[in-house]
Write a protein that holds these residues in place. Structure first.
Motif, PDB file in Angstrom:
ATOM      1  N   GLN A 148       0.908  -1.217  -0.034  1.00  0.00           N
ATOM      2  CA  GLN A 148       0.194  -0.020   0.123  1.00  0.00           C
ATOM      3  C   GLN A 148       1.055   1.175  -0.064  1.00  0.00           C
ATOM      4  O   GLN A 148       0.436   2.234  -0.744  1.00  0.00           O
ATOM      5  CB  GLN A 148      -0.884  -0.083   1.387  1.00  0.00           C
ATOM      6  CG  GLN A 148      -1.897   0.835   1.111  1.00  0.00           C
ATOM      7  CD  GLN A 148      -3.015   0.839   2.450  1.00  0.00           C
ATOM      8  OE1 GLN A 148      -3.077  -0.404   2.980  1.00  0.00           O
ATOM      9  NE2 GLN A 148      -3.615   2.008   2.633  1.00  0.00           N
ATOM     10  N   GLY A 149       2.193   1.243   0.814  1.00  0.00           N
ATOM     11  CA  GLY A 149       2.963   2.403   0.751  1.00  0.00           C
ATOM     12  C   GLY A 149       3.258   2.768  -0.764  1.00  0.00           C
ATOM     13  O   GLY A 149       3.361   3.730  -1.029  1.00  0.00           O
ATOM     14  N   SER A 150       3.831   1.747  -1.374  1.00  0.00           N
ATOM     15  CA  SER A 150       4.407   2.041  -2.616  1.00  0.00           C
ATOM     16  C   SER A 150       3.142   2.396  -3.553  1.00  0.00           C
ATOM     17  O   SER A 150       3.705   3.235  -4.391  1.00  0.00           O
ATOM     18  CB  SER A 150       4.874   0.384  -3.297  1.00  0.00           C
ATOM     19  OG  SER A 150       5.773   0.092  -2.522  1.00  0.00           O
ATOM     20  N   LEU A 151       2.082   2.047  -3.483  1.00  0.00           N
ATOM     21  CA  LEU A 151       1.027   2.252  -4.168  1.00  0.00           C
ATOM     22  C   LEU A 151       0.593   4.046  -4.118  1.00  0.00           C
ATOM     23  O   LEU A 151       0.759   4.903  -4.927  1.00  0.00           O
ATOM     24  CB  LEU A 151      -0.218   1.640  -3.935  1.00  0.00           C
ATOM     25  CG  LEU A 151      -1.618   2.008  -4.900  1.00  0.00           C
ATOM     26  CD1 LEU A 151      -2.186   1.072  -5.402  1.00  0.00           C
ATOM     27  CD2 LEU A 151      -2.618   3.122  -4.367  1.00  0.00           C
ATOM     28  N   TYR A 152       0.719   4.380  -2.813  1.00  0.00           N
ATOM     29  CA  TYR A 152       0.517   5.834  -2.390  1.00  0.00           C
ATOM     30  C   TYR A 152       1.876   6.756  -2.924  1.00  0.00           C
ATOM     31  O   TYR A 152       1.417   7.632  -3.428  1.00  0.00           O
ATOM     32  CB  TYR A 152       0.325   6.115  -0.875  1.00  0.00           C
ATOM     33  CG  TYR A 152      -0.980   5.640  -0.660  1.00  0.00           C
ATOM     34  CD1 TYR A 152      -1.978   6.025  -1.138  1.00  0.00           C
ATOM     35  CD2 TYR A 152      -1.214   4.529   0.301  1.00  0.00           C
ATOM     36  CE1 TYR A 152      -3.331   5.586  -0.848  1.00  0.00           C
ATOM     37  CE2 TYR A 152      -2.737   4.101   0.783  1.00  0.00           C
ATOM     38  CZ  TYR A 152      -3.840   4.493   0.198  1.00  0.00           C
ATOM     39  OH  TYR A 152      -4.818   4.179   0.503  1.00  0.00           O
ATOM     40  N   ALA A 153       2.765   6.087  -2.645  1.00  0.00           N
ATOM     41  CA  ALA A 153       4.184   6.940  -2.949  1.00  0.00           C
ATOM     42  C   ALA A 153       4.078   6.935  -4.579  1.00  0.00           C
ATOM     43  O   ALA A 153       4.702   7.945  -5.098  1.00  0.00           O
ATOM     44  CB  ALA A 153       5.248   6.096  -2.598  1.00  0.00           C
ATOM     45  N   ALA A 154       3.784   6.020  -5.392  1.00  0.00           N
ATOM     46  CA  ALA A 154       3.802   6.090  -6.904  1.00  0.00           C
ATOM     47  C   ALA A 154       2.572   6.955  -7.619  1.00  0.00           C
ATOM     48  O   ALA A 154       2.881   7.584  -8.259  1.00  0.00           O
ATOM     49  CB  ALA A 154       3.808   4.816  -7.445  1.00  0.00           C
ATOM     50  N   PHE A 155       1.606   6.768  -6.805  1.00  0.00           N
ATOM     51  CA  PHE A 155       0.264   7.375  -7.641  1.00  0.00           C
ATOM     52  C   PHE A 155      -0.557   8.399  -6.553  1.00  0.00           C
ATOM     53  O   PHE A 155      -1.489   9.120  -7.252  1.00  0.00           O
ATOM     54  CB  PHE A 155      -0.616   6.212  -7.899  1.00  0.00           C
ATOM     55  CG  PHE A 155      -0.226   5.322  -8.893  1.00  0.00           C
ATOM     56  CD1 PHE A 155       0.367   5.431 -10.203  1.00  0.00           C
ATOM     57  CD2 PHE A 155       0.349   3.982  -8.431  1.00  0.00           C
ATOM     58  CE1 PHE A 155       0.930   4.755 -11.061  1.00  0.00           C
ATOM     59  CE2 PHE A 155       1.107   3.227  -9.004  1.00  0.00           C
ATOM     60  CZ  PHE A 155       1.262   3.471 -10.676  1.00  0.00           C
ATOM     61  N   GLY A 156      -0.136   8.456  -5.381  1.00  0.00           N
ATOM     62  CA  GLY A 156      -0.783   9.505  -4.348  1.00  0.00           C
ATOM     63  C   GLY A 156      -1.878   8.603  -3.810  1.00  0.00           C
ATOM     64  O   GLY A 156      -1.874   8.738  -2.658  1.00  0.00           O
ATOM     65  N   ASP A 157      -2.863   8.179  -4.481  1.00  0.00           N
ATOM     66  CA  ASP A 157      -3.953   7.498  -3.869  1.00  0.00           C
ATOM     67  C   ASP A 157      -4.534   6.580  -5.039  1.00  0.00           C
ATOM     68  O   ASP A 157      -4.120   6.601  -6.065  1.00  0.00           O
ATOM     69  CB  ASP A 157      -4.972   8.441  -3.153  1.00  0.00           C
ATOM     70  CG  ASP A 157      -5.524   9.416  -4.161  1.00  0.00           C
ATOM     71  OD1 ASP A 157      -5.292   9.174  -5.271  1.00  0.00           O
ATOM     72  OD2 ASP A 157      -5.997  10.553  -3.751  1.00  0.00           O
ATOM     73  N   LYS A 158      -5.745   6.053  -4.619  1.00  0.00           N
ATOM     74  CA  LYS A 158      -6.586   5.186  -5.585  1.00  0.00           C
ATOM     75  C   LYS A 158      -6.947   6.073  -6.759  1.00  0.00           C
ATOM     76  O   LYS A 158      -6.769   5.601  -7.863  1.00  0.00           O
ATOM     77  CB  LYS A 158      -7.772   4.505  -4.822  1.00  0.00           C
ATOM     78  CG  LYS A 158      -8.646   3.695  -6.041  1.00  0.00           C
ATOM     79  CD  LYS A 158      -9.758   3.087  -4.872  1.00  0.00           C
ATOM     80  CE  LYS A 158     -10.958   2.733  -5.858  1.00  0.00           C
ATOM     81  NZ  LYS A 158     -12.281   2.232  -4.930  1.00  0.00           N
ATOM     82  N   ASP A 159      -7.379   7.093  -6.410  1.00  0.00           N
ATOM     83  CA  ASP A 159      -7.707   8.114  -7.331  1.00  0.00           C
ATOM     84  C   ASP A 159      -6.634   8.490  -8.577  1.00  0.00           C
ATOM     85  O   ASP A 159      -6.754   8.567  -9.690  1.00  0.00           O
ATOM     86  CB  ASP A 159      -8.506   9.564  -6.951  1.00  0.00           C
ATOM     87  CG  ASP A 159      -9.722   9.776  -7.261  1.00  0.00           C
ATOM     88  OD1 ASP A 159     -10.563   8.834  -7.482  1.00  0.00           O
ATOM     89  OD2 ASP A 159      -9.909  11.070  -7.391  1.00  0.00           O
ATOM     90  N   GLY A 160      -5.527   8.621  -7.931  1.00  0.00           N
ATOM     91  CA  GLY A 160      -4.377   8.822  -8.716  1.00  0.00           C
ATOM     92  C   GLY A 160      -4.230   7.737  -9.778  1.00  0.00           C
ATOM     93  O   GLY A 160      -3.633   7.873 -10.915  1.00  0.00           O
ATOM     94  N   LEU A 161      -4.022   6.251  -9.184  1.00  0.00           N
ATOM     95  CA  LEU A 161      -3.967   5.321 -10.190  1.00  0.00           C
ATOM     96  C   LEU A 161      -5.191   5.053 -11.216  1.00  0.00           C
ATOM     97  O   LEU A 161      -4.686   4.787 -12.162  1.00  0.00           O
ATOM     98  CB  LEU A 161      -3.875   4.071  -9.108  1.00  0.00           C
ATOM     99  CG  LEU A 161      -3.681   2.848  -9.818  1.00  0.00           C
ATOM    100  CD1 LEU A 161      -2.527   2.790 -10.893  1.00  0.00           C
ATOM    101  CD2 LEU A 161      -3.398   1.571  -8.505  1.00  0.00           C
TER     102      LEU A 161
END
Length: 192
Positions: free
Chosen positions: A41-54
């Motif tokens: 989850q930390g990698s997802l947030y670091a790369a895309f900000g949040d679910k919306d960013g992804l």
């Protein structure tokens, strides 16, 4: 020292696009995404900000891959009618795939609007590109006599984009390209 990202973000966006396309935005949790992508989850947030960013990245990936490919095939067509038929039917074939998953962009509109202004902008950009490409094909076709001179290429293009949106929604209800193909033939009569 900052840690180096240990996953391929482009591959992650492509895989996220598939998951959003299959399940939709609301039914896809961050946990679903991290499990599907094989990242924390930390990698997802670091790369895309949040679910919306992804999600935005997935829509952009859709625009630059599948939607862009459809427009390239339109420009390579021999005559306007054949090129437009191919464009429409290829989009239908993609939409009926996987049991009628539809079109990611149309699905996004149906699920996220009117509340999500960023999704509206993303999809509007895709539609504007489609309308512009179709307008140019139809303008040239009118000059060659393939389209009746009485027709405005921009209006025809806007109609075809609107028709395609409806066709893609219908493909979720009736995920059968052979059933939808006659509708494409009817739509093409507007070129006469």
């Amino acid at each position: 020292m900052a840690r180096t990202r240990e996953f391929d973000t482009e591959a992650a966006v492509s895989r996220a696009m598939e998951l959003f396309w299959t399940r939709g935005y609301e039914a896809t949790s961050v946990r679903d995404l991290t499990q599907h992508l094989g990242i924390g989850q930390g990698s997802l947030y670091a790369a895309f900000g949040d679910k919306d960013g992804l999600y935005r990245a997935a829509l952009e990936h859709y625009r630059t891959t599948l939607a862009a490919e459809a427009l390239r095939s339109l420009k390579e067509g021999t005559d306007a009618r054949s090129a437009i038929r191919t464009l429409l039917m290829e989009r239908v074939r993609v939409a009926v795939g996987n049991g009628g998953q539809g079109c990611l962009a149309v699905n996004a509109v149906c699920e996220r609007l009117p509340q999500d202004a960023a999704t509206r902008r993303s999809v509007r950009d895709m539609q504007d590109a489609s309308r512009q490409a179709l307008t140019e094909v139809l303008r040239v076709a009118r000059e060659r006599g393939e389209v009746a001179a009485r027709h405005d290429p921009h209006t025809l293009a806007a109609f075809l984009v609107t028709f395609l949106n409806g066709l893609l929604v219908s493909s979720k209800i009736t995920p059968d390209a052979h059933t939808l193909e006659p509708l494409v033939e009817v739509a093409l009569t507007i070129l006469d």
